[in-house]
Scaffold this motif. Structure first.
Motif, PDB file in Angstrom:
ATOM      1  N   GLU A  15       0.983  -1.411   0.108  1.00 22.81           N
ATOM      2  CA  GLU A  15      -0.386   0.072  -0.558  1.00 22.81           C
ATOM      3  C   GLU A  15       0.935   1.419   0.049  1.00 22.81           C
ATOM      4  N   VAL A  16       1.641   1.476   0.844  1.00 23.53           N
ATOM      5  CA  VAL A  16       2.928   2.240   1.232  1.00 23.53           C
ATOM      6  C   VAL A  16       3.496   2.319  -1.022  1.00 23.53           C
ATOM      7  N   GLY A  17       4.221   1.540  -0.907  1.00 26.55           N
ATOM      8  CA  GLY A  17       4.601   1.136  -2.050  1.00 26.55           C
ATOM      9  C   GLY A  17       3.909   2.043  -3.532  1.00 26.55           C
ATOM     10  N   LYS A  18       2.658   1.588  -3.673  1.00 28.77           N
ATOM     11  CA  LYS A  18       1.782   2.328  -4.282  1.00 28.77           C
ATOM     12  C   LYS A  18       1.975   3.603  -4.392  1.00 28.77           C
ATOM     13  N   GLU A  19       1.828   3.950  -3.022  1.00 30.05           N
ATOM     14  CA  GLU A  19       1.759   5.278  -3.672  1.00 30.05           C
ATOM     15  C   GLU A  19       3.129   6.052  -4.002  1.00 30.05           C
ATOM     16  N   LEU A  20       3.724   5.301  -3.981  1.00 32.81           N
ATOM     17  CA  LEU A  20       5.532   5.726  -4.414  1.00 32.81           C
ATOM     18  C   LEU A  20       5.505   5.085  -6.040  1.00 32.81           C
ATOM     19  N   THR A  21       5.040   4.454  -6.580  1.00 31.82           N
ATOM     20  CA  THR A  21       4.516   3.587  -7.930  1.00 31.82           C
ATOM     21  C   THR A  21       4.202   4.502  -8.972  1.00 31.82           C
ATOM     22  N   ASP A  22       3.067   4.705  -8.078  1.00 28.73           N
ATOM     23  CA  ASP A  22       1.786   5.883  -9.039  1.00 28.73           C
ATOM     24  C   ASP A  22       1.814   6.775  -9.530  1.00 28.73           C
ATOM     25  N   LEU A  23       3.621   7.195  -9.288  1.00 32.45           N
ATOM     26  CA  LEU A  23       3.989   8.424 -10.027  1.00 32.45           C
ATOM     27  C   LEU A  23       4.567   8.361 -10.972  1.00 32.45           C
ATOM     28  N   TRP A  24       5.315   7.099 -11.173  1.00 33.21           N
ATOM     29  CA  TRP A  24       5.843   7.006 -12.122  1.00 33.21           C
ATOM     30  C   TRP A  24       4.876   6.989 -13.373  1.00 33.21           C
ATOM     31  N   PRO A  25       5.880   7.133 -14.502  1.00 32.57           N
ATOM     32  CA  PRO A  25       6.695   7.863 -15.027  1.00 32.57           C
ATOM     33  C   PRO A  25       6.139   9.888 -14.421  1.00 32.57           C
ATOM     34  N   LEU A  26       7.484  10.269 -14.282  1.00 32.23           N
ATOM     35  CA  LEU A  26       7.645  11.312 -13.663  1.00 32.23           C
ATOM     36  C   LEU A  26       7.925  12.198 -14.755  1.00 32.23           C
ATOM     37  N   HIS A  27       7.460  13.093 -15.188  1.00 28.82           N
ATOM     38  CA  HIS A  27       7.572  14.436 -16.397  1.00 28.82           C
ATOM     39  C   HIS A  27       8.323  15.412 -15.583  1.00 28.82           C
ATOM     40  N   ASP A  28       7.389  16.229 -14.046  1.00 24.70           N
ATOM     41  CA  ASP A  28       7.586  17.419 -13.707  1.00 24.70           C
ATOM     42  C   ASP A  28       9.493  17.782 -13.860  1.00 24.70           C
ATOM     43  N   HIS A  29       9.954  18.540 -14.021  1.00 26.41           N
ATOM     44  CA  HIS A  29      11.764  18.129 -14.209  1.00 26.41           C
ATOM     45  C   HIS A  29      11.897  18.265 -13.017  1.00 26.41           C
ATOM     46  N   VAL A  30      11.626  18.861 -11.972  1.00 25.98           N
ATOM     47  CA  VAL A  30      11.522  18.920 -10.580  1.00 25.98           C
ATOM     48  C   VAL A  30      11.870  17.564  -9.812  1.00 25.98           C
ATOM     49  N   LEU A 145       2.509  -6.132  -8.127  1.00 28.81           N
ATOM     50  CA  LEU A 145       3.491  -5.753  -7.208  1.00 28.81           C
ATOM     51  C   LEU A 145       3.901  -6.686  -5.893  1.00 28.81           C
ATOM     52  N   PRO A 146       2.360  -7.310  -5.455  1.00 29.44           N
ATOM     53  CA  PRO A 146       2.557  -7.866  -4.410  1.00 29.44           C
ATOM     54  C   PRO A 146       4.058  -9.594  -4.826  1.00 29.44           C
ATOM     55  N   GLY A 147       3.269 -10.085  -5.721  1.00 29.98           N
ATOM     56  CA  GLY A 147       4.237 -11.309  -5.572  1.00 29.98           C
ATOM     57  C   GLY A 147       5.606 -10.743  -6.310  1.00 29.98           C
ATOM     58  N   ARG A 148       5.450 -10.082  -6.956  1.00 27.50           N
ATOM     59  CA  ARG A 148       6.857  -9.219  -6.902  1.00 27.50           C
ATOM     60  C   ARG A 148       8.217  -9.252  -6.041  1.00 27.50           C
ATOM     61  N   TYR A 149       7.435  -8.311  -4.919  1.00 29.08           N
ATOM     62  CA  TYR A 149       8.064  -7.770  -3.777  1.00 29.08           C
ATOM     63  C   TYR A 149       8.197  -9.546  -3.550  1.00 29.08           C
ATOM     64  N   ARG A 234       7.745   5.736   1.359  1.00 27.44           N
ATOM     65  CA  ARG A 234       7.728   7.378   1.984  1.00 27.44           C
ATOM     66  C   ARG A 234       8.870   8.447   2.067  1.00 27.44           C
ATOM     67  N   LYS A 235      10.399   7.782   2.532  1.00 25.98           N
ATOM     68  CA  LYS A 235      11.106   8.559   2.285  1.00 25.98           C
ATOM     69  C   LYS A 235      11.380   9.166   0.832  1.00 25.98           C
ATOM     70  N   HIS A 236      11.591   8.382  -0.073  1.00 26.02           N
ATOM     71  CA  HIS A 236      11.143   7.983  -1.486  1.00 26.02           C
ATOM     72  C   HIS A 236      10.102   9.332  -2.045  1.00 26.02           C
ATOM     73  N   ARG A 237       9.294   9.278  -2.239  1.00 24.52           N
ATOM     74  CA  ARG A 237       8.204   9.440  -2.441  1.00 24.52           C
ATOM     75  C   ARG A 237       7.964  11.140  -1.619  1.00 24.52           C
ATOM     76  N   GLU A 238       8.383  11.342  -0.911  1.00 25.28           N
ATOM     77  CA  GLU A 238       8.216  12.478   0.003  1.00 25.28           C
ATOM     78  C   GLU A 238       9.428  13.307  -0.795  1.00 25.28           C
ATOM     79  N   ASP A 239      10.445  12.558  -0.559  1.00 23.92           N
ATOM     80  CA  ASP A 239      11.605  13.269  -1.625  1.00 23.92           C
ATOM     81  C   ASP A 239      12.146  13.737  -3.016  1.00 23.92           C
TER      82      ASP A 239
END
Length: 281
Positions: A15-30, A145-149, A234-239
């Motif tokens: 559940e936490v991991g999906k909050e991060l992976t759902d950001l991809w693909p990134l488009h914003d240069h920042v 994703l659960p199976g891969r994890y 969580r850290k990765h997403r915040e960063d």
């Protein structure tokens, strides 16, 4: 693996991991720049841990950053510490391409660059595990994703278990390092974000892996791994989502609030004069 993906700890982590992976693909240069910086800092954090394991010295983040940026000596610091950081970075750089092609020789070479921390028997056994895990990964659905994890965790445990015959604790800890590199690059290949593991957690995971998957050993491994995974994701997403302009504005507001509070405290002892004439606005 089918059982591991159903565990509550797996579900919570995903559940936490999906909050991060759902950001991809990134488009914003920042955000893209933030992700690059995160990856660089992740390598510094990992190689610092490796150098501590390799030397037993108190390696600092500035030490690790300095070597990552290209230094081959640090004034006032032991050269053995610097050499360990150099070797750790070489091993890390070698392992990174595993996430592209799953070539087992990259992990074997990384182990060699860390100082031959795997003997021939460990190398041979690791090759079999790594190749089999890659074959299993090819059969998984991209969206699973659960199976891969779960597969990444199981393969990590299998490689960690190979260090069970190591004679002393120091050698045993060194032997876990290629397994940590493998775990993160295999996860990357599987589409699972990397996880930072400190040495104490690695030791704990090793002990569970050596004990084997029976008697809830596999579930214990997943339980211990879940905490660092959730924290790192969580850290990765915040960063990635960090906004420098917003951060600067917030820091300015906090400084102003602190200044006002300090000023109020400075004059808190001064009482209002009840005889003072009230001035109408």
């Amino acid at each position: 693996m089918a059982a591991l993906k159903q565990l509550p700890a797996t579900t919570a982590a995903i559940e936490v991991g999906k909050e991060l992976t759902d950001l991809w693909p990134l488009h914003d240069h920042v955000q893209i720049d933030n992700d690059v910086k995160y990856a660089e800092t992740f390598q510094v954090r990992i190689t610092r841990q490796f150098a501590i394991a390799l030397t037993g010295d108190d390696v600092t983040m500035p030490d690790a950053e300095y070597v990552y940026e290209g230094a081959d000596e640090i004034p006032g610091r032991p050269q053995s510490l610097v050499d360990a950081l150099l070797n750790a970075n070489d091993a890390y750089d070698t392992s990174v391409d595993f996430s592209e092609d799953c070539d087992v020789e990259r992990i074997v070479e990384s182990a060699s660059q860390l100082g031959d921390v795997w003997d021939d028997a460990t190398v041979a056994a690791a090759r079999e595990i790594i190749v089999a895990a890659a074959d299993a990964g090819k059969a998984l659905d991209v969206a699973d994703l659960p199976g891969r994890y779960a597969l990444g965790a199981a393969a990590f445990a299998d490689v960690l278990a190979l260090t069970g015959e190591t004679a002393d604790e120091s050698s045993a800890l060194k032997a876990t390092l290629p397994a940590v590199l493998y775990f993160n690059e295999f996860d990357e290949w599987l589409g699972v974000p990397r996880v930072f593991l400190d040495l104490d957690t690695v030791k704990q995971l090793r002990e569970i892996a050596i004990a084997g998957p029976d008697n809830d050993g596999a579930a214990k491994f997943i339980d211990v791994l879940a905490g660092p995974a959730e924290a790192e994701w969580r850290k990765h997403r915040e960063d990635v989502l960090w906004d420098p302009a917003e951060a600067k504005k917030k820091a300015r507001e906090e400084d102003e609030a602190k200044s006002k509070a300090a000023l109020a405290a400075k004059f808190a002892h001064i009482k209002d004069d009840p005889s003072k004439e009230t001035v109408e606005p």
